[in-house]
Write an enzyme that holds these catalytic residues in place. Structure first.
Site, PDB file in Angstrom:
ATOM      1  N   TYR A 143       0.826  -1.210   0.000  1.00 52.41           N
ATOM      2  CA  TYR A 143       0.000   0.000   0.000  1.00 52.41           C
ATOM      3  C   TYR A 143       0.865   1.267   0.000  1.00 52.41           C
ATOM      4  O   TYR A 143       0.704   2.146  -0.842  1.00 52.41           O
ATOM      5  CB  TYR A 143      -0.935  -0.024   1.218  1.00 52.41           C
ATOM      6  CG  TYR A 143      -1.810   1.203   1.368  1.00 52.41           C
ATOM      7  CD1 TYR A 143      -2.980   1.336   0.621  1.00 52.41           C
ATOM      8  CD2 TYR A 143      -1.472   2.227   2.254  1.00 52.41           C
ATOM      9  CE1 TYR A 143      -3.786   2.461   0.755  1.00 52.41           C
ATOM     10  CE2 TYR A 143      -2.278   3.358   2.396  1.00 52.41           C
ATOM     11  CZ  TYR A 143      -3.432   3.462   1.645  1.00 52.41           C
ATOM     12  OH  TYR A 143      -4.228   4.569   1.789  1.00 52.41           O
ATOM     13  N   LYS A 147       1.628   3.948  -3.159  1.00 56.40           N
ATOM     14  CA  LYS A 147       1.348   5.377  -2.959  1.00 56.40           C
ATOM     15  C   LYS A 147       2.609   6.209  -3.227  1.00 56.40           C
ATOM     16  O   LYS A 147       2.547   7.245  -3.877  1.00 56.40           O
ATOM     17  CB  LYS A 147       0.860   5.637  -1.523  1.00 56.40           C
ATOM     18  CG  LYS A 147      -0.490   4.993  -1.191  1.00 56.40           C
ATOM     19  CD  LYS A 147      -1.595   5.665  -1.946  1.00 56.40           C
ATOM     20  CE  LYS A 147      -2.962   5.127  -1.548  1.00 56.40           C
ATOM     21  NZ  LYS A 147      -4.009   5.560  -2.469  1.00 56.40           N
TER      22      LYS A 147
HETATM   23  P1  NDP Z   1     -13.344   5.992  -1.306  1.00 50.70           P
HETATM   24  O1  NDP Z   1     -12.980   4.553  -1.229  1.00 50.70           O
HETATM   25  O2  NDP Z   1     -14.454   6.482  -0.466  1.00 50.70           O
HETATM   26  O3  NDP Z   1     -13.680   6.373  -2.838  1.00 50.70           O
HETATM   27  C1  NDP Z   1     -12.868   5.924  -3.861  1.00 50.70           C
HETATM   28  C2  NDP Z   1     -13.204   6.572  -5.190  1.00 50.70           C
HETATM   29  O4  NDP Z   1     -12.449   5.916  -6.207  1.00 50.70           O
HETATM   30  C3  NDP Z   1     -14.668   6.457  -5.576  1.00 50.70           C
HETATM   31  O5  NDP Z   1     -15.068   7.615  -6.282  1.00 50.70           O
HETATM   32  C4  NDP Z   1     -14.665   5.252  -6.511  1.00 50.70           C
HETATM   33  O6  NDP Z   1     -15.679   5.265  -7.493  1.00 50.70           O
HETATM   34  C5  NDP Z   1     -13.324   5.375  -7.192  1.00 50.70           C
HETATM   35  N1  NDP Z   1     -12.906   4.051  -7.641  1.00 50.70           N
HETATM   36  C6  NDP Z   1     -12.589   2.987  -6.869  1.00 50.70           C
HETATM   37  N2  NDP Z   1     -12.329   1.916  -7.640  1.00 50.70           N
HETATM   38  C7  NDP Z   1     -12.480   2.320  -8.922  1.00 50.70           C
HETATM   39  C8  NDP Z   1     -12.353   1.664 -10.179  1.00 50.70           C
HETATM   40  N3  NDP Z   1     -12.016   0.382 -10.288  1.00 50.70           N
HETATM   41  N4  NDP Z   1     -12.584   2.382 -11.290  1.00 50.70           N
HETATM   42  C9  NDP Z   1     -12.931   3.671 -11.208  1.00 50.70           C
HETATM   43  N5  NDP Z   1     -13.078   4.354 -10.051  1.00 50.70           N
HETATM   44  C10 NDP Z   1     -12.852   3.676  -8.921  1.00 50.70           C
HETATM   45  O7  NDP Z   1     -12.023   6.861  -1.092  1.00 50.70           O
HETATM   46  P2  NDP Z   1     -11.527   7.656   0.214  1.00 50.70           P
HETATM   47  O8  NDP Z   1     -12.091   9.029   0.149  1.00 50.70           O
HETATM   48  O9  NDP Z   1     -11.703   6.817   1.407  1.00 50.70           O
HETATM   49  O10 NDP Z   1      -9.966   7.715  -0.070  1.00 50.70           O
HETATM   50  C11 NDP Z   1      -9.417   8.527  -1.089  1.00 50.70           C
HETATM   51  C12 NDP Z   1      -7.914   8.262  -1.188  1.00 50.70           C
HETATM   52  O11 NDP Z   1      -7.289   8.502   0.079  1.00 50.70           O
HETATM   53  C13 NDP Z   1      -7.541   6.836  -1.563  1.00 50.70           C
HETATM   54  O12 NDP Z   1      -6.491   6.871  -2.493  1.00 50.70           O
HETATM   55  C14 NDP Z   1      -7.069   6.217  -0.265  1.00 50.70           C
HETATM   56  O13 NDP Z   1      -6.100   5.208  -0.474  1.00 50.70           O
HETATM   57  C15 NDP Z   1      -6.460   7.413   0.422  1.00 50.70           C
HETATM   58  N6  NDP Z   1      -6.387   7.322   1.888  1.00 50.70           N
HETATM   59  C16 NDP Z   1      -7.378   6.725   2.628  1.00 50.70           C
HETATM   60  C17 NDP Z   1      -7.296   6.659   4.013  1.00 50.70           C
HETATM   61  C18 NDP Z   1      -8.402   6.037   4.825  1.00 50.70           C
HETATM   62  O14 NDP Z   1      -8.329   6.087   6.065  1.00 50.70           O
HETATM   63  N7  NDP Z   1      -9.435   5.501   4.225  1.00 50.70           N
HETATM   64  C19 NDP Z   1      -6.147   7.213   4.717  1.00 50.70           C
HETATM   65  C20 NDP Z   1      -5.187   7.884   3.872  1.00 50.70           C
HETATM   66  C21 NDP Z   1      -5.329   7.917   2.507  1.00 50.70           C
HETATM   67  P3  NDP Z   1     -17.026   4.360  -7.348  1.00 50.70           P
HETATM   68  O15 NDP Z   1     -17.901   5.125  -6.397  1.00 50.70           O
HETATM   69  O16 NDP Z   1     -17.548   4.305  -8.738  1.00 50.70           O
HETATM   70  O17 NDP Z   1     -16.587   3.047  -6.786  1.00 50.70           O
END
Ligand code: NDP
Length: 236
Positions: A143, A147
């Site tokens: 992961y 990143k």
């Molecule tokens: P979410 O998981 O809530 O949302 C992810 C987004 O990416 C959605 O819009 C989703 O679209 C899109 N997505 C996922 N898979 C695909 C795919 N196969 N094709 C096209 N679109 C896709 O994201 P978060 O807001 O939780 O996180 C945002 C970023 O921050 C991520 O990169 C995560 O790794 C990072 N992060 C998260 C943390 C956490 O605590 N969760 C901590 C630090 C960083 P759809 O709705 O269509 O699925």
């Protein structure tokens, strides 16, 4: 009050520039909060969301939001979706649990990098990447390594301005049921109360930091905002 005045002045200046922006991941927890904030503040004259499916909004305030539905596996065919945006925000991502290892790399690396390349070719001057605390291209954790790699590869694209956000655990009311995260969030609550900027950050703070930062005049080409800086900027 001076700070609030200054913030409003910066936003007003940005509004006058009539810039446009796009969001990747606008259906996700961070992306949807960012979209809400941008729709409310109107600091960009045009907001485009780029995603794999069309979203529906009941609120009238969203009526001018432009939607581009793309196939992320064939992004080259959708280069027009990335044309003509001054600022880009990438909040895309999945998890290994949800998509498997290959799927995680495909989304968090391949889709993100390709989108950044198309945005750059399309004229984007300020790219904002939501990465993660601990991102490190030499990490032994998949992961954090992915990143870190994508952070570095986007840096090579040489945007006029490139901002990397490295939030810690995102505090939000997640639509998707991730049991592990819910347990972690509960365990974190007292720690967060005592040391609010160490292990977590509310999604609302992250997006405020993104918006405040976009409005700042900054001659730094590459900025890395760690969790603590995100808290500070999001509060400002
Ligand atoms: P979410 O998981 O809530 O949302 C992810 C987004 O990416 C959605 O819009 C989703 O679209 C899109 N997505 C996922 N898979 C695909 C795919 N196969 N094709 C096209 N679109 C896709 O994201 P978060 O807001 O939780 O996180 C945002 C970023 O921050 C991520 O990169 C995560 O790794 C990072 N992060 C998260 C943390 C956490 O605590 N969760 C901590 C630090 C960083 P759809 O709705 O269509 O699925």
């Amino acid at each position: 009050p001076r700070m609030a005045e200054n913030k409003e002045k910066l936003r007003e200046d940005l509004r006058k520039e009539n810039k446009s922006c796009f969001i990747l991941g606008a259906s996700g927890e961070t992306g949807k909060e960012l979209l809400k904030e941008l729709v409310k503040n109107r600091i960009f004259s045009k907001v485009t969301i780029v995603g794999r499916r069309k979203l529906t909004f009941d609120d009238e305030a969203y009526k001018d939001v432009v939607q581009e539905v793309v196939d992320f596996d064939r992004l080259d065919e959708y280069s027009s979706a990335f044309q003509g945006h001054d600022v880009g925000f990438c909040c895309l991502g999945t998890t290994k649990a949800k998509s498997g290892e290959a799927g995680f790399i495909r989304v968090d690396h391949d889709y993100v990098l390709k989108s950044a390349q198309l945005a750059k070719a399309g004229g984007c001057t300020h790219f904002n990447l939501q990465s993660s605390k601990g991102a490190d291209k030499s990490s032994s954790f998949l992961y954090l390594r992915v990143k870190g790699e994508v952070e570095a590869e986007i840096e090579h694209l040489d945007f006029d301005r490139y901002t990397i956000f490295r939030p810690a655990f995102l505090m939000c009311d997640r639509a998707e049921n991730r049991l592990g995260e819910r347990i972690f969030q509960t365990v974190l609550t007292p720690i967060t109360y005592l040391f609010p900027t160490v292990l977590s950050v509310p999604v609302t703070t992250v997006v405020k930091a993104m918006v405040n930062n976009a409005a700042l005049r900054n001659d730094k080409k590459v900025e890395i905002l760690e969790n603590k800086a995100i808290h500070a900027l999001g509060r400002a």
